[in-house]
Write a protein that holds these residues in place. Structure first.
Motif, PDB file in Angstrom:
ATOM      1  N   UNK A  94     -94.430  68.774 -42.248  1.00  0.00           N
ATOM      2  CA  UNK A  94     -94.968  69.115 -40.934  1.00  0.00           C
ATOM      3  C   UNK A  94     -93.922  69.840 -40.097  1.00  0.00           C
ATOM      4  N   UNK A  95     -92.706  69.324 -40.159  1.00  0.00           N
ATOM      5  CA  UNK A  95     -91.632  69.937 -39.361  1.00  0.00           C
ATOM      6  C   UNK A  95     -91.304  71.328 -39.900  1.00  0.00           C
ATOM      7  N   UNK A  96     -91.474  71.488 -41.190  1.00  0.00           N
ATOM      8  CA  UNK A  96     -91.153  72.773 -41.827  1.00  0.00           C
ATOM      9  C   UNK A  96     -92.110  73.900 -41.424  1.00  0.00           C
ATOM     10  N   UNK A  97     -93.320  73.523 -40.972  1.00  0.00           N
ATOM     11  CA  UNK A  97     -94.389  74.515 -40.751  1.00  0.00           C
ATOM     12  C   UNK A  97     -93.966  75.772 -39.973  1.00  0.00           C
ATOM     13  N   UNK A  98     -93.325  75.630 -38.814  1.00  0.00           N
ATOM     14  CA  UNK A  98     -92.974  76.863 -38.074  1.00  0.00           C
ATOM     15  C   UNK A  98     -92.011  77.763 -38.854  1.00  0.00           C
ATOM     16  N   UNK A  99     -91.231  77.155 -39.743  1.00  0.00           N
ATOM     17  CA  UNK A  99     -90.244  77.945 -40.500  1.00  0.00           C
ATOM     18  C   UNK A  99     -90.891  78.744 -41.630  1.00  0.00           C
ATOM     19  N   UNK A 100     -92.158  78.393 -41.971  1.00  0.00           N
ATOM     20  CA  UNK A 100     -92.865  79.175 -43.002  1.00  0.00           C
ATOM     21  C   UNK A 100     -93.047  80.619 -42.545  1.00  0.00           C
ATOM     22  N   UNK A 101     -92.999  80.810 -41.241  1.00  0.00           N
ATOM     23  CA  UNK A 101     -93.205  82.162 -40.708  1.00  0.00           C
ATOM     24  C   UNK A 101     -91.906  82.970 -40.685  1.00  0.00           C
ATOM     25  N   UNK A 102     -90.824  82.379 -41.152  1.00  0.00           N
ATOM     26  CA  UNK A 102     -89.542  83.096 -41.206  1.00  0.00           C
ATOM     27  C   UNK A 102     -89.258  83.510 -42.656  1.00  0.00           C
ATOM     28  N   UNK A 103     -88.144  84.182 -42.834  1.00  0.00           N
ATOM     29  CA  UNK A 103     -87.790  84.601 -44.206  1.00  0.00           C
ATOM     30  C   UNK A 103     -86.843  83.609 -44.888  1.00  0.00           C
ATOM     31  N   UNK A 104     -86.726  82.419 -44.330  1.00  0.00           N
ATOM     32  CA  UNK A 104     -85.800  81.425 -44.906  1.00  0.00           C
ATOM     33  C   UNK A 104     -86.258  80.983 -46.291  1.00  0.00           C
ATOM     34  N   UNK A 105     -85.289  80.605 -47.103  1.00  0.00           N
ATOM     35  CA  UNK A 105     -85.623  80.074 -48.431  1.00  0.00           C
ATOM     36  C   UNK A 105     -86.195  78.664 -48.269  1.00  0.00           C
ATOM     37  N   UNK A 106     -86.844  78.184 -49.313  1.00  0.00           N
ATOM     38  CA  UNK A 106     -87.442  76.851 -49.269  1.00  0.00           C
ATOM     39  C   UNK A 106     -86.407  75.774 -48.996  1.00  0.00           C
ATOM     40  N   UNK A 107     -85.253  75.875 -49.637  1.00  0.00           N
ATOM     41  CA  UNK A 107     -84.221  74.841 -49.455  1.00  0.00           C
ATOM     42  C   UNK A 107     -83.662  74.883 -48.031  1.00  0.00           C
ATOM     43  N   UNK A 108     -83.513  76.092 -47.490  1.00  0.00           N
ATOM     44  CA  UNK A 108     -83.003  76.229 -46.127  1.00  0.00           C
ATOM     45  C   UNK A 108     -84.013  75.650 -45.130  1.00  0.00           C
TER      46      UNK A 108
END
Lengths: 228, 388
Positions: A107-121
């Motif tokens: 859930x916390x990861x959700x906003x980061x899905x819209x970035x180019x960060x890697x899964x581990x990051x």
């Protein structure tokens, strides 16, 4: 605290309900400095949530201007607003609004899905945000396995994870008991003081408003006297 | 890929419902795979034959036999290289297993069907053994048979009794024939018996043949020769209908009915039902998650991304159902072919069937996924969060 982060100028907001046109905000102006913690109070139907939605870029004003960090958002289209929200605002709702099918971490990861960060990051950052709200050990738990207070902490972690300057909170303690509400408000206060987050919080609860650095009262869509 | 976890989790939001929907899709594609494979078999089953052979049958029906005395007349016609004759025997093995048994002249069979592979010794044995039979590889190897050269096989005829009135015949296997290539190997679901013995032992039917197989000097003259044969016997007691072997085979299968149309109608009914079921499930699943979709949009997911997430969810569900259903169909077809190779030896879930399944799956996924996906994309955050 002298730099203005949020500038609301002569804002009008009308809704149409059926055939009836309802004017919710009347020529409202408000400046909120960077790093401020403002409580928006007022009776039901006074326009608090409407104003919060406009500041958070969830809705568009009928008239007037809204600038956040010097950027006009009142003229943006829905796509531009979505992109703007993703990097500039964190949202905390009364009923947490976590996705029940995902763990706290996801859930916390959700906003980061819209970035180019890697899964581990992304997961690393999600865990840091959960650590800040004191829930690192609950990362793999789903919302239904958490208490109300814990769910709200996860929601706050989700609001924080992309490191936005502004947090908008709509009745964040409205569904919690007094003790848990105090814990959540203390956490918000810490985010404001230690991390410099500007927080705009809608509340009915005068005790909750005490945690803010100032309170703005709304009534019938207009601003009342401000209390420090 | 970064959205996969979100999509996958949303798909299994309500496990029972997801499983039931998936099972209905699996059943639909299992049926699709089986029926399409059979349809391809029935409609394209004659593709392996060339155009160098004609089949002459009675103008009335191929069940109406022609006198064998027509054979030398046909053979003498210009453009005709060789002729053989087939008599449908109506063979039954065991309790009630239908066998494709034809009475034929061994030498003529060898000349007109060089696609069948037997050793010279086996051809010779077939010619010289009155009760001899040559058996196709698929029949010989079928489960429960395991026939070998030298074995005596009892075969009943459901048409021709022996002179003693018995329907039970007995033949000696003198050869097991194969095809010259893969497509002909797949056709080795036949048994040939010696026509001379059939003529001698049958109570009736001697002196007749079901069809004549005509080998041409020049395949390009097929139409002209066919017309000449039919013209020759026009207004005689034995009018003929001559066509290419391929058309004859197709006509044979058409006796059963328009398989393609029957299959299409069944599949339309199946997919229409699945469309309603899955479409309703997807629409319901999206309706239930409107507030969650609004949260995603609040966090910065734009309309297009939310639409795509829901559509991909529908695609994954349909693709899973299609994949499992088609795999089960392939296993079932393989099992069917092993159980009854004389009938289903050539039935395959071919690349064409898989391609059709892929297209059906994509169309279904779009049909059931697009309306709720567009609805999801149009969700108004403020209204959805306020529960309006």
């Amino acid at each position: 605290m002298s730099d203005v982060l949020i500038r609301v100028k002569n804002v009008i907001k009308n809704y149409t309900r059926g055939k009836q046109k309802v004017e919710v905000l009347h020529n409202l102006s408000l400046d909120i400095p960077k790093g401020d913690f403002v409580a928006l109070m007022g009776p039901s139907g006074s326009g608090k949530t409407t104003l919060l939605n406009l500041i958070g870029g969830l809705d568009q004003p009928t008239g007037g201007e809204i600038s956040i960090g010097g950027q006009r958002i009142d003229g943006m289209n829905s796509g531009q607003l979505a992109k703007w929200r993703a990097s500039n605002v964190g949202f905390v709702f009364q009923f947490y609004n976590l996705l029940p099918v995902l763990t706290a971490e996801r859930n916390v990861e959700l906003p980061l899905l819209l970035t180019n960060m890697s899964g581990s990051e992304r997961l690393k950052r999600a865990n840091i945000a959960l650590e800040i709200v004191g829930l690192k050990d609950r990362a793999r738990h789903k919302p239904k396995e958490l208490s109300g207070g814990q769910e709200q902490r996860v929601a706050i972690a989700r609001a924080l994870v992309s490191d936005p300057e502004l947090l908008v909170c709509d009745e964040p303690t409205g569904d919690l008991d007094r003790k848990t509400a105090d814990e959540i408000l203390t956490l918000l206060q810490r985010l404001n003081r230690e991390y410099g987050k500007t927080i705009v919080m809608v509340t009915h609860d005068p005790k909750a408003a005490e945690y803010a650095s100032r309170t703005v009262h709304l009534d019938k869509g207009t601003l009342q006297a401000q209390a420090a | 890929m970064k959205y996969f976890h979100l999509i996958w989790s949303s798909l299994w939001r309500k496990k029972t419902r997801a499983w039931l929907t998936l099972l209905s899709l699996i059943c639909a594609f299992l049926l699709f795979g089986l029926l399409q494979a059979l349809s391809v078999f029935f409609t394209a089953g004659a593709d392996f034959v060339g155009a160098s052979r004609l089949v002459v049958q009675s103008r009335v029906s191929f069940t109406d036999s022609l006198p064998i005395r027509l054979l030398p007349e046909i053979e003498a016609m210009p453009g005709v290289k060789a002729v053989s004759h087939d008599q449908w025997f109506g063979g039954v093995w065991g309790e009630n297993e239908q066998l494709f048994v034809f009475a034929n002249d061994p030498e003529r069979l060898r000349t007109t069907y060089p696609e069948w592979k037997l050793t010279d010794a086996e051809w010779e044995a077939f010619k010289t053994t009155r009760t001899g039979a040559i058996v196709g590889r698929n029949v010989a190897n079928a489960e429960g048979k395991g026939w070998k050269v030298g074995q005596k096989i009892p075969i009943k005829s459901n048409i021709f009794p022996k002179k003693d009135g018995s329907m039970a015949w007995e033949f000696d296997i003198v050869g097991i024939f194969d095809g010259i290539d893969e497509s002909w190997q797949a056709q080795t679901n036949l048994v040939y018996i010696n026509h001379a013995y059939f003529t001698e032992a049958a109570q009736f039917g001697s002196g007749f043949a079901g069809v004549f197989n005509v080998v041409l000097d020049d395949p390009d003259q097929a139409n002209a020769v066919a017309q000449a044969i039919d013209a020759k016997f026009l207004n005689s007691p034995n009018e003929t209908k001559t066509q290419s072997e391929k058309d004859f085979n197709k006509g044979f299968f058409a006796q059963i009915g328009d398989i393609g149309l029957i299959v299409s109608l069944i599949l339309v009914a199946v997919f229409f039902t699945i469309l309603i079921l899955t479409g309703n499930t997807m629409a319901q699943a999206v309706r239930e998650r409107i507030p969650e979709l609004a949260v995603l949009k609040t966090l910065g997911f734009n309309n297009g991304t939310v639409t795509a997430l829901v559509l991909i969810e529908s695609l994954i569900l349909c693709a899973l159902g299609a994949l499992v259903g088609m795999l089960l169909a392939s296993f079932a077809i393989t099992g069917l072919a092993a159980q009854a190779p004389q009938f289903f030896g050539t039935v395959r879930a071919s690349g064409a069937v898989w391609l059709q399944a892929f297209l059906a799956m994509t169309a279904l996924a779009l049909a059931v996924g697009l309306p709720p996906a567009l609805k999801a994309g149009r969700v108004k955050i403020v209204d959805a969060l306020a529960g309006r």
